[in-house]
Design an enzyme around this catalytic site. Structure first.
Site: not given
Ligand code: ZN
Length: 452
Positions: A267, A318
């Site tokens: 991210h 994720d």
């Molecule tokens: Zn993560």
């Protein structure tokens, strides 16, 4: 022996391809040949991607956090539910959920996974008798499914920026540096029960969950191998780190840690152009998780600047709210188009977006997971996926359009076969152990829900 009507090698498209494997690696590639009687025949063979970022247990809460309550819902209220959910998980449930997740990844065409594993202890933070019990459960799930595992035990010591103490819901994650190193060694011993392509790396959870001193200590202890960290997912995280350390997260990390090709910054969403170019220059991989980043409202990655600076990237699922490689590819590009009011953003100069994304993610994913993979070439791990390019979604396309079709026009059901380091795990679109894995998952989730 695998025979493919066509295949995308590191050198480009070829037709009439026979591939032999030895000890999980591609031993030979013949082209312009015909199938032999005992060959496993497929239509179109591609290098399979590594899924570089997963928290497998979160799959079981998919669909439970899509209701707005009292005001504007946010990442932080999602995290609260995740903590409550996770508080009840047993080792058996963690293994059963991980097996389902890994199976779904393989059916979607991934050959390997980076499991960013942060649930280490019992409820309340008491360690299991075996310190790495839950790491070993994840490894058992990898063994059952055959997926290539890069296991990433997470160092999680603080509950927020500025060395805030762990809160109730975070106690299962917590280790100081010494106990973390013991845990990583114990997880490493578990590799003996896995195929030789499995790896153990480390994952300092984020700057907010560690401290500058702890980070320096754990990096000094760590030998070679992957280092993953969540870096700049949410604007609040950027503000908190800036207030505490005097610099934005990526800016701080690049100035204070030896970030290089073994690193994966998960991210790397909120970066200035200067941070973006500086990160690209390190050779580290940007770990992008488009479906989850959209689901959590994180914001779009600074894609065009990063690609033009030559940055490496890969894809991860994720939260596993939806495990779909084709959807990750198009969500990656669509997030850029929606922000920029433009088409064909994720490509440098002229060229195919699908090829840029797929082949870039194949290389970057392999790099981030420490796997000798990412292309079909002699000597590489046999991480392979076969798709049916004669399916309606793809049949009108020329070879050099197939990856665009995969990224934008197809669903994952075009995947017919998948190999992880030569282990033939998906055949006819189904994982070979699907029925047993699904039955166990249903039982585990039923038991979990009964305790919530
Ligand atoms: Zn993560």
């Amino acid at each position: 022996m695998i025979f493919a009507r066509q295949a995308l090698l590191g050198t480009g498209w070829v037709t009439g391809v026979r591939i032999t494997q030895a000890e999980g690696r591609i031993a030979s590639i013949e082209t312009g040949v015909t199938a032999q009687p005992d060959d496993t025949c497929v239509d179109t063979l591609l290098p399979a991607l590594g899924n570089l970022h997963s928290h497998s247990f979160q799959r079981a809460m998919a669909g439970m956090t899509e209701v707005r309550k009292a005001g504007r819902d946010s990442f932080w209220t999602w995290r609260e539910l995740m903590y409550r959910f996770m508080d009840h998980l047993t080792p058996e449930q963690i293994e059963a959920i991980a097996a389902l997740v890994f199976m779904e990844m393989q059916e979607a065409g991934y050959a390997s996974v980076g499991e960013f594993h942060y649930v280490h202890h019992q409820r309340g933070g008491v360690p299991y008798d075996a310190l790495a019990e839950l790491s070993l459960r994840v490894m058992a799930a990898a063994s059952e499914t055959g997926i290539g595992l890069t296991h990433l035990p997470v160092l999680y010591s603080y509950g927020g920026a500025g060395q805030v103490a762990l809160a109730e819901g975070q106690l299962r994650f917590g280790n100081d540096v010494d106990r973390f190193c013991t845990l990583v060694d114990a997880a490493g011993a578990g590799l003996a029960d896995l195929p030789g392509d499995a790896r153990v790396g480390i994952a300092p959870h984020s700057l907010r969950a560690t401290s500058p001193d702890d980070l320096a200590r754990v990096l000094g202890w760590h030998g070679a191998g992957p280092i993953h960290i969540h870096i700049a997912e949410q604007p609040k995280e950027v503000r908190d780190i800036e207030a505490w350390l005097g610099a934005r997260p990526v800016e701080w990390l690049l100035a204070n840690a030896p970030v290089g090709p073994e690193w994966c910054l998960i991210h790397a969403t909120h970066m200035t152009d200067d941070e973006t170019k500086a990160m690209a220059a390190t050779g580290a991989v940007a770990g992008l998780c488009p479906i989850t980043e959209a689901n959590l409202g994180d914001g779009p990655f600074n894609g065009q600047v990063y690609l033009e600076a030559g940055g490496a990237f890969g894809l991860g699922s994720d939260s596993n709210v939806n495990i779909s490689l084709t959807e990750e590819l198009r969500t990656m590009e669509y997030s850029q188009r929606l922000r920029d009011l433009a088409r064909n953003v994720m490509v440098v100069g002229e060229g195919s977006v699908g090829q840029t994304l797929y082949l870039g993610a194949a290389r970057g994913g392999a790099q981030a997971l420490g796997r000798d993979a990412g292309e079909i070439a002699v000597g590489c791990l046999a991480d392979l996926v076969a798709i049916d390019a004669q399916a309606p979604a793809l049949c009108a396309l020329a070879q050099d359009q197939i990856l665009d079709g995969l990224a934008f026009a197809a669903k994952d059901d075009v995947v017919t076969d998948q190999w992880s380091a030569g282990r033939h795990c998906v055949s006819g679109g189904r994982h070979v152990a699907r029925d047993a894995i699904v039955a166990r998952y249903r039982g585990a989730v039923g038991a979990l829900l009964a305790t919530l």
